[in-house]
Design an enzyme around this catalytic site. Structure first.
Site, PDB file in Angstrom:
ATOM      1  N   LYS A 158       0.822  -1.209   0.000  1.00 23.73           N
ATOM      2  CA  LYS A 158       0.000   0.000   0.000  1.00 23.73           C
ATOM      3  C   LYS A 158       0.865   1.273   0.000  1.00 23.73           C
ATOM      4  CE  LYS A 158      -4.103  -2.161   0.880  1.00 23.73           C
ATOM      5  NZ  LYS A 158      -3.778  -3.568   1.097  1.00 23.73           N
TER       6      LYS A 158
HETATM    7  C1  LIG Z   1      -4.508  -4.713   0.681  1.00 25.41           C
HETATM    8  C2  LIG Z   1      -3.751  -5.977   0.708  1.00 25.41           C
HETATM    9  C3  LIG Z   1      -4.034  -7.014  -0.201  1.00 25.41           C
HETATM   10  C4  LIG Z   1      -5.164  -6.939  -1.186  1.00 25.41           C
HETATM   11  O1  LIG Z   1      -4.956  -5.941  -2.153  1.00 25.41           O
HETATM   12  P1  LIG Z   1      -6.194  -5.391  -2.996  1.00 25.41           P
HETATM   13  O2  LIG Z   1      -5.638  -4.303  -3.835  1.00 25.41           O
HETATM   14  O3  LIG Z   1      -7.191  -4.903  -1.998  1.00 25.41           O
HETATM   15  O4  LIG Z   1      -6.712  -6.531  -3.792  1.00 25.41           O
HETATM   16  C5  LIG Z   1      -3.219  -8.147  -0.164  1.00 25.41           C
HETATM   17  N1  LIG Z   1      -2.214  -8.254   0.727  1.00 25.41           N
HETATM   18  C6  LIG Z   1      -1.926  -7.288   1.608  1.00 25.41           C
HETATM   19  C7  LIG Z   1      -0.812  -7.489   2.571  1.00 25.41           C
HETATM   20  C8  LIG Z   1      -2.675  -6.112   1.630  1.00 25.41           C
HETATM   21  O5  LIG Z   1      -2.374  -5.153   2.509  1.00 25.41           O
END
Ligand SMILES: *Cc1c(COP(=O)(O)O)cnc(C)c1O
Length: 462
Positions: A112
């Site tokens: 993120k």
């Molecule tokens: C947010 C997240 C996901 C999923 O990603 P999306 O874009 O919501 O599909 C997978 N793994 C981790 C560690 C995350 O923080």
């Protein structure tokens, strides 16, 4: 570049307004009116350039005239300066044809950060210029919230409120949200699931009086600028394994569909991606939908990969919009049906989705076994989300085409699950080794829209 809503009824906006708005006023999500193309020569020329330079070339056409080239270059440089790894998104080889794309070297140890650090810089530049003040509200299953707080803490022109499901995020995730001391940071523990948090945030955006009075801005994964930032690493990873001269495949641990949708955009821009595999944990609504065409949320079952414990996958709406030939009316109809329990994807749209995406599921036992197995055979420790991806990737890879699994979080963010599988408790990086000692600030709130709005108004003096 103009941006249009997936539901076809909201005003067409430029990049900056689409980014500031987050959710379109018709309830839809913004998408670029057309997808810019990278030629084979453009892609080949990415070989050997820095991550920042690649990011500039790939994102520039989407930005339009929102920022000058020099401003945009500066924004990108600042966004990735806080990463621990010079490559930003390094590739690690697991075996002859399977690679791990490590996306966890940012400030909060999850992918993120790639989008949120960029969006923090973009917001700051835009708000400085306009003199505006905004109130950022977001829902999190754990990692978005910490990344958003890290990106916006201490900014003069923004308050940031993060709703997280009480008791359903890991301790590291919670502490990353509750320990920053800046007055503009507000971590709210909501009695409910992630889907409740996400629904309350959507409710605030759809309450136009509230939205306008506090200057609401959204940084959830529905924000187009976040999807855009994630397009970059698909290119850098593919190019390091031989693109555009050879195709590669990706497996993406998926919850809200933002990350994997970025891969779809990369492919539509011209990157030769053979297969794009959606990997889910036991909350497998996306796999069920791609297999059988039915999208019917059935309640979240908490797992050891909590950032993927999602049943209402917001960005899937963007994939539906493309699958339905950019028919906003059809998408709006599906979303009305979803509010009433679920929908069936039309035959034509299902074929289009299946052409774009493959899918697979990894249950809890297999997640643990995959963490243990890869530790034994490669010495790599994977977080449970990355392990879900690796397991599905192992099932779906095809000889001759490199498979890249996105490693979405650092194993130290989920130490209990990793220790249960391997006996090894991965340590936090040095710079956050005192996380467990820092004091926390938590506000508990009911799962209630009116109460949340009142609290936000009070805290922002509106
Ligand atoms: C947010 C997240 C996901 C999923 O990603 P999306 O874009 O919501 O599909 C997978 N793994 C981790 C560690 C995350 O923080």
């Amino acid at each position: 570049m103009n941006y249009i809503s997936t539901r076809g009824q909201a005003p067409v906006l430029g990049f900056e307004d689409a980014m500031m708005t987050g959710l379109a006023r018709d309830g839809g999500l913004y998408l670029p009116q057309f997808i810019p193309q990278m030629s084979r020569a453009d892609i080949a020329a990415l070989q050997g350039v820095s991550y920042e330079e690649a990011a500039f070339r790939i994102m520039r056409p989407f930005i339009g005239d929102a920022f000058t080239e020099a401003e945009f270059q500066d924004i990108i440089t600042r966004a990735y300066a806080g990463f621990d790894h010079a490559a930003r998104a390094p590739l690690v080889q697991l075996d002859s044809g399977h690679f791990l794309l490590e996306l966890f070297h940012g400030p909060t140890l999850a992918f993120k950060d790639f989008a949120m650090q960029l969006i923090g810089q973009l917001f700051e530049a835009a708000l400085k210029r306009s003199g505006q003040r905004v109130c950022i509200v977001g829902a999190t299953s754990g990692d978005t919230g910490s990344a958003a707080i890290e990106a916006f803490r201490g900014l003069d022109a923004a308050d940031v409120f993060i709703l997280y499901p009480e008791g359903r995020v890991s301790e590291v995730q919670r502490r990353q949200m509750t320990t920053p001391a800046e007055a503009n940071v507000h971590a709210l523990a909501v009695e409910g699931h992630f889907d409740d948090c996400q629904a309350r945030v959507k409710g605030m955006f759809n309450d136009f009086a509230f939205r306008d009075s506090v200057g609401l801005a959204g940084v959830n994964s529905i924000n187009w600028a976040r999807v855009l930032a994630q397009v970059v690493y698909y290119f850098t990873a593919a190019v390091s394994l031989g693109a555009p001269h050879r195709a590669v495949s990706f497996t993406v641990p998926t919850g809200n569909f933002g990350d994997v949708f970025a891969g779809y955009v990369a492919r539509r821009m011209g990157l030769p991606i053979d297969r794009l595999v959606v990997a889910t944990n036991q909350n497998d609504i996306l796999h069920r939908c791609l297999s059988g065409g039915e999208y019917r949320p059935s309640g979240v079952v908490p797992s050891i990969s909590p950032s993927m414990d999602i049943q209402v996958s917001s960005n899937f709406e963007r994939a539906l919009f493309h699958a339905y030939g950019q028919d906003g009316r059809a998408v709006a109809q599906l979303m009305d049906e979803l509010a009433a329990g679920g929908f069936s994807v039309s035959q034509g749209a299902l074929e289009a989705l299946r052409e774009a995406f493959d899918s697979g599921v990894c249950n809890e036992d297999d997640t643990r076994a995959t963490i243990a197995g890869l530790w034994r055979t490669t010495g790599e420790l994977l977080c449970p989300h990355s392990a879900v991806g690796a397991k599905v990737a192992q099932e779906q890879r095809v000889p001759g085409t490199p498979m890249i699994t996105l490693a979405t979080a650092h194993p130290a963010k989920f130490p209990d699950a990793v220790a249960a599988a391997t006996g090894i408790r991965p340590p936090l990086p040095e710079r956050m080794s005192d996380l467990y000692e820092r004091p926390e600030r938590i506000t508990g709130v009911a799962n209630d829209l009116a109460m949340l709005e009142t609290l936000i108004k009070e805290r922002t003096g509106n």
